[in-house]
Each structure stands twice: as C-alpha cells, then as structure tokens.
Design a protein around this motif. Structure first.
Motif, PDB file in Angstrom:
ATOM      1  N   GLN A 129       0.793  -1.221   0.000  1.00 33.73           N
ATOM      2  CA  GLN A 129       0.000   0.000   0.000  1.00 33.73           C
ATOM      3  C   GLN A 129       0.828   1.277   0.000  1.00 33.73           C
ATOM      4  OE1 GLN A 129      -1.960  -1.939   3.561  1.00 33.73           O
ATOM      5  NE2 GLN A 129      -3.431  -0.388   3.016  1.00 33.73           N
ATOM      6  N   ASP A 130       2.046   1.230   0.487  1.00 33.98           N
ATOM      7  CA  ASP A 130       2.856   2.434   0.641  1.00 33.98           C
ATOM      8  C   ASP A 130       3.116   3.059  -0.734  1.00 33.98           C
ATOM      9  OD1 ASP A 130       5.309   4.076   0.755  1.00 33.98           O
ATOM     10  OD2 ASP A 130       5.286   3.499   2.873  1.00 33.98           O
ATOM     11  N   SER A 131       2.664   4.279  -0.915  1.00 36.37           N
ATOM     12  CA  SER A 131       2.773   4.919  -2.231  1.00 36.37           C
ATOM     13  C   SER A 131       4.232   5.186  -2.617  1.00 36.37           C
ATOM     14  CB  SER A 131       1.965   6.217  -2.269  1.00 36.37           C
ATOM     15  OG  SER A 131       2.412   7.104  -1.259  1.00 36.37           O
ATOM     16  N   ASP A 132       5.094   5.455  -1.628  1.00 29.67           N
ATOM     17  CA  ASP A 132       6.507   5.681  -1.947  1.00 29.67           C
ATOM     18  C   ASP A 132       7.159   4.386  -2.442  1.00 29.67           C
ATOM     19  OD1 ASP A 132       6.264   8.316  -1.177  1.00 29.67           O
ATOM     20  OD2 ASP A 132       6.924   7.940   0.879  1.00 29.67           O
ATOM     21  N   VAL A 133       6.865   3.283  -1.757  1.00 30.68           N
ATOM     22  CA  VAL A 133       7.404   1.983  -2.167  1.00 30.68           C
ATOM     23  C   VAL A 133       6.871   1.611  -3.546  1.00 30.68           C
ATOM     24  CG1 VAL A 133       7.426  -0.491  -1.640  1.00 30.68           C
ATOM     25  CG2 VAL A 133       7.733   1.163   0.198  1.00 30.68           C
ATOM     26  N   THR A 134       5.573   1.807  -3.737  1.00 31.28           N
ATOM     27  CA  THR A 134       4.951   1.466  -5.017  1.00 31.28           C
ATOM     28  C   THR A 134       5.564   2.272  -6.162  1.00 31.28           C
ATOM     29  OG1 THR A 134       2.904   0.924  -3.873  1.00 31.28           O
ATOM     30  CG2 THR A 134       2.746   1.289  -6.231  1.00 31.28           C
ATOM     31  N   ALA A 135       5.850   3.550  -5.911  1.00 29.53           N
ATOM     32  CA  ALA A 135       6.442   4.391  -6.955  1.00 29.53           C
ATOM     33  C   ALA A 135       7.835   3.891  -7.333  1.00 29.53           C
ATOM     34  CB  ALA A 135       6.501   5.840  -6.487  1.00 29.53           C
ATOM     35  N   VAL A 136       8.635   3.541  -6.334  1.00 30.10           N
ATOM     36  CA  VAL A 136       9.976   3.007  -6.610  1.00 30.10           C
ATOM     37  C   VAL A 136       9.869   1.708  -7.396  1.00 30.10           C
ATOM     38  CG1 VAL A 136      12.035   1.999  -5.530  1.00 30.10           C
ATOM     39  CG2 VAL A 136      11.065   4.116  -4.620  1.00 30.10           C
ATOM     40  N   ILE A 137       8.979   0.818  -6.942  1.00 28.14           N
ATOM     41  CA  ILE A 137       8.821  -0.474  -7.612  1.00 28.14           C
ATOM     42  C   ILE A 137       8.378  -0.281  -9.061  1.00 28.14           C
ATOM     43  CG2 ILE A 137       7.386  -2.548  -7.681  1.00 28.14           C
ATOM     44  CD1 ILE A 137       7.521  -2.578  -4.598  1.00 28.14           C
ATOM     45  N   ALA A 138       7.418   0.621  -9.278  1.00 29.18           N
ATOM     46  CA  ALA A 138       6.910   0.834 -10.633  1.00 29.18           C
ATOM     47  C   ALA A 138       8.016   1.313 -11.570  1.00 29.18           C
ATOM     48  CB  ALA A 138       5.758   1.833 -10.614  1.00 29.18           C
ATOM     49  N   ASP A 139       8.844   2.241 -11.104  1.00 30.94           N
ATOM     50  CA  ASP A 139       9.935   2.750 -11.947  1.00 30.94           C
ATOM     51  C   ASP A 139      10.956   1.658 -12.268  1.00 30.94           C
ATOM     52  OD1 ASP A 139       8.771   5.235 -11.940  1.00 30.94           O
ATOM     53  OD2 ASP A 139      10.092   6.067 -10.388  1.00 30.94           O
ATOM     54  N   GLU A 140      11.375   0.939 -11.230  1.00 28.58           N
ATOM     55  CA  GLU A 140      12.385  -0.107 -11.434  1.00 28.58           C
ATOM     56  C   GLU A 140      11.831  -1.256 -12.277  1.00 28.58           C
ATOM     57  OE1 GLU A 140      15.468   0.240 -10.773  1.00 28.58           O
ATOM     58  OE2 GLU A 140      15.259   2.095  -9.631  1.00 28.58           O
TER      59      GLU A 140
END
Length: 196
Positions: A63-74
């Motif tokens: 759920q963490d939007s910061d984690v999700t953003a990093v994962i999406a980019d990588e």
C-alpha cells in the motif's frame, strides 16, 4: 356574460390552496430526532473506520505509495530489458540470454531495496513479494542448469502454500493498480508464435 351573483370576486383575496400544516404527533417527532442522531453516529463511525483502516498495513497488499512508486519505476526498466532479450539460438546463447534476463531482475530487486529501504519493512508484504522474485530466479537458474547439462528442461514455477504458482500472488499484491506484474517472458522463456 355569466351571472356571478353570490361568488367571491375573481381572483380571491387570499390563497385558496393555503392550508394549515398537519398536526405532528409526538411519537413521530421522537422518531425523526432518533433517526437524525443515529445517522450522525453512523457517519462518525464510518469516518473513524475509514481513518483507522486507511492507516493499517494489510498483510496481503503493498500500500505504501513511496514503495509502489519506486517499484513501478524499477519494474518498467526491468520489463523493457527482459522483453528486449528473446531466448533463441544455440543452447549456449539461450542460457546467456536467460542469465541476462535474470540479471535485469536482480538489478531491479537491488535498486528497490536500496531506494525504498526502511519503507519496505513498514509495508509487510513487500518483503514477501521480493522473496517471491528470488524464488522465481532460483527456478530459472535451475532451468538454465538443466539446459546446459543437456537434460530435459522445463521451467517449474514455484508454488505458494495453496499450490498456486507464485506469479499469481505477485501480480495480485497491489492495493491500487498493478505497479509491477511478472513479465510473461520470465515465466515462459520461449514465446508462443503469433497465431494468424
């Protein structure tokens, strides 16, 4: 002309459709008051529940939007790399391509761990999701080793505790839209020929 003797003048001097309000019984007044209070209590309870549930870490969702953003980019970078490396040619070339695809996944995992850092530990399923990627890589490495040895090889996707292949839960772990789905090329190294 009509004879209007005995009729009031036209238009009437007062509103002919104006009636006094109906009498309200006390029990209906109490019902209305109680309904209003119950509605207010329900709204406060729903608002409180939304705040509490919104701040909880659900064990099955990232759920963490910061984690999700990093994962999406990588993940986007990894997916583009993997899709640009089709597995074909001699056995040696196939194994080299599989290793290159796996390297792209490892780089993604390392970058996610270094960029998201402490946020990963706060969002519990992220560690399990990363561990599933590691399990998938181990299965791919075993597949490549069987190819090198000349043994019959098929890619055995690891399964979860329910017997389902792990990519299903890896793809279903997102709270809002899939930030990173497992590319089909990692699950089936040899793409199906396009049907015409």
């Amino acid at each position: 002309m009509f004879d209007s003797a005995g009729l009031p003048p036209y238009p009437p001097r007062h509103n002919a459709w104006q009636f006094p309000p109906p009498p309200v019984e006390k029990r209906w007044l109490w019902v209305a008051v109680l309904a209003a209070v119950a509605g207010l209590v329900a709204m406060v309870a729903m608002g409180t529940a939304a705040i509490v549930l919104g701040s909880r870490d659900f064990p099955g969702l990232i759920q963490d939007s910061d984690v999700t953003a990093v994962i999406a980019d990588e993940c986007e970078l990894m997916r583009d790399t993997v899709e640009s490396l089709p597995v074909d040619g001699s056995v040696r070339q196939q194994v080299a391509t599989l290793a290159d695809q796996d390297r792209a996944v490892r780089i993604m995992l390392d970058d996610i761990r270094s960029d998201a850092g402490i946020d990963i530990r706060a969002d519990r399923p992220t560690e399990a999701w990363l561990a599933d990627w590691e399990r998938l890589l181990l299965a791919r490495e075993a597949y490549a080793a069987r190819l090198v040895d000349g043994r019959p090889a098929d890619l055995r996707i690891p399964v979860d505790e329910h017997g389902d292949e792990i990519q299903q839960r890896m793809n279903d772990v997102w709270a809002e839209g899939a930030a990173c789905e497992v590319p089909p090329a990692l699950l089936s190294p040899y793409p199906e020929p396009d049907s015409v």
